[in-house]
Write a protein that holds these residues in place. Structure first.
Motif, PDB file in Angstrom:
ATOM      1  N   UNK A 162       0.815  -1.220   0.000  1.00  0.00           N
ATOM      2  CA  UNK A 162       0.000   0.000   0.000  1.00  0.00           C
ATOM      3  C   UNK A 162       0.845   1.265   0.000  1.00  0.00           C
ATOM      4  N   UNK A 163       2.088   1.154   0.464  1.00  0.00           N
ATOM      5  CA  UNK A 163       2.929   2.347   0.538  1.00  0.00           C
ATOM      6  C   UNK A 163       3.635   2.647  -0.786  1.00  0.00           C
ATOM      7  N   UNK A 164       3.479   1.766  -1.772  1.00  0.00           N
ATOM      8  CA  UNK A 164       4.105   1.971  -3.086  1.00  0.00           C
ATOM      9  C   UNK A 164       3.206   1.321  -4.139  1.00  0.00           C
ATOM     10  N   UNK A 165       2.082   1.937  -4.404  1.00  0.00           N
ATOM     11  CA  UNK A 165       1.079   1.339  -5.287  1.00  0.00           C
ATOM     12  C   UNK A 165       1.557   1.316  -6.738  1.00  0.00           C
ATOM     13  N   UNK A 166       1.314   0.207  -7.434  1.00  0.00           N
ATOM     14  CA  UNK A 166       1.788   0.066  -8.816  1.00  0.00           C
ATOM     15  C   UNK A 166       0.803   0.641  -9.836  1.00  0.00           C
ATOM     16  N   UNK A 188       4.584   6.303  10.348  1.00  0.00           N
ATOM     17  CA  UNK A 188       4.934   7.176   9.222  1.00  0.00           C
ATOM     18  C   UNK A 188       4.607   6.515   7.892  1.00  0.00           C
ATOM     19  N   UNK A 189       4.720   5.182   7.841  1.00  0.00           N
ATOM     20  CA  UNK A 189       4.389   4.469   6.614  1.00  0.00           C
ATOM     21  C   UNK A 189       2.880   4.394   6.399  1.00  0.00           C
ATOM     22  N   UNK A 194      -1.648   6.508   2.929  1.00  0.00           N
ATOM     23  CA  UNK A 194      -2.713   7.479   2.675  1.00  0.00           C
ATOM     24  C   UNK A 194      -2.344   8.407   1.525  1.00  0.00           C
ATOM     25  N   UNK A 195      -1.089   8.845   1.502  1.00  0.00           N
ATOM     26  CA  UNK A 195      -0.639   9.711   0.411  1.00  0.00           C
ATOM     27  C   UNK A 195      -0.709   8.991  -0.932  1.00  0.00           C
ATOM     28  N   UNK A 196      -0.349   7.704  -0.931  1.00  0.00           N
ATOM     29  CA  UNK A 196      -0.441   6.909  -2.153  1.00  0.00           C
ATOM     30  C   UNK A 196      -1.893   6.790  -2.613  1.00  0.00           C
ATOM     31  N   UNK A 197      -2.799   6.589  -1.647  1.00  0.00           N
ATOM     32  CA  UNK A 197      -4.222   6.504  -1.990  1.00  0.00           C
ATOM     33  C   UNK A 197      -4.699   7.795  -2.646  1.00  0.00           C
ATOM     34  N   UNK A 198      -4.293   8.928  -2.097  1.00  0.00           N
ATOM     35  CA  UNK A 198      -4.699  10.209  -2.674  1.00  0.00           C
ATOM     36  C   UNK A 198      -4.036  10.427  -4.034  1.00  0.00           C
TER      37      UNK A 198
END
Length: 258
Positions: A162-166, A188-189, A194-198
């Motif tokens: 989830x922290x590095x979505x392809x 922090x991860x 969440x940032x990746x989701x956005x």
């Protein structure tokens, strides 16, 4: 689609798409090790209250509380969360042609419920398939559940972090997640997820996350803006309100607007 009030599909009934189903999705138990320990502790205190005279009232009360907590937990993981997600997905007002991403899909409870509402869209999911988070957590089981629900043609699953979505920026209309982001360490991860989701949301797209209240509060603080927080009630308690679930929602703004 015919649904029971608790969010489970009703066996033996047909729907508009065809005849009655002969198989049904099975979503397993969340954190099976935790509920096993809870149940064992309840049994131990109950047995102690029978054997010991001294402190019998205390051990009996503890056993009763732990037994009740085990029952509440099992109701949530087997029925309560399904009913609540059915309501929340209905409330989301999906048009049916959206592309949706589910983070930490597990055996696909949210993924399948979303796919049922997307006859002209697609429901995509990612997971790392940890068995400690959900019993029998494997991609083939998720796909089998999608097939049992009749939505395999609109479901994709990926093994991904989830922290590095392809996925490319602005790929999805909706991103969902149920009780998954808190598993990421350190916190922090979680914010990175969440940032990746956005990032993968299209402008105007919606983030819908259910997680423990103490984690959800941090998510809202991180997301800022117009993000909202709402408790989902006793139907989504994992044993007690101390492990109650809140819903976080946020909308991605269009950066082109001033």
């Amino acid at each position: 689609m015919t649904h029971m009030a608790n969010g489970m599909h009703e066996p033996g009934r047909s729907d508009d798409a065809g005849p009655a189903r002969t198989s049904w999705p099975r979503y397993g138990v969340d954190a099976p090790g935790f509920v096993s320990t809870l149940g064992a502790a309840a049994a131990a205190f109950g047995l102690a209250s029978v054997r010991w005279r001294r402190g019998r009232a205390v051990t009996a009360a503890a056993g009763a509380l732990l037994t009740a907590g085990t029952g509440i937990y099992l109701h949530t993981t087997l029925r309560g969360k399904l009913a609540i997600w059915e309501k929340e997905l209905d409330r989301a007002g999906l048009k049916g042609d959206e592309e949706l991403l589910d983070l930490g899909c597990g055996r696909g409870a949210v993924l399948v419920a979303a796919a049922e509402r997307l006859p002209d869209g697609k429901a995509v999911a990612v997971d790392l398939w940890a068995g400690k988070d959900q019993s029998g957590n494997r991609p083939e089981i998720t796909l089998a559940n999608a097939a049992a629900a009749g939505v395999a043609d609109r479901v994709e699953v990926h093994t991904a972090d989830m922290t590095a979505l392809p996925f490319a920026d602005d790929s999805f209309d909706v991103v969902t997640s149920a009780l998954a982001i808190h598993n990421i360490e350190p916190p922090e991860l979680q914010y990175q997820a969440l940032d990746e989701a956005m990032r993968v949301l299209r402008p105007g797209g919606r983030l819908i996350v259910a997680d423990f209240w103490f984690a959800a509060r941090r998510y809202v603080a991180h997301l800022g803006g117009d993000s909202t927080l709402r408790p989902l009630g006793p139907g989504y308690w994992y044993g007690s309100p101390l492990l109650g679930i809140n819903l976080v929602q946020a909308t991605k703004k269009d950066s082109r607007r001033t």
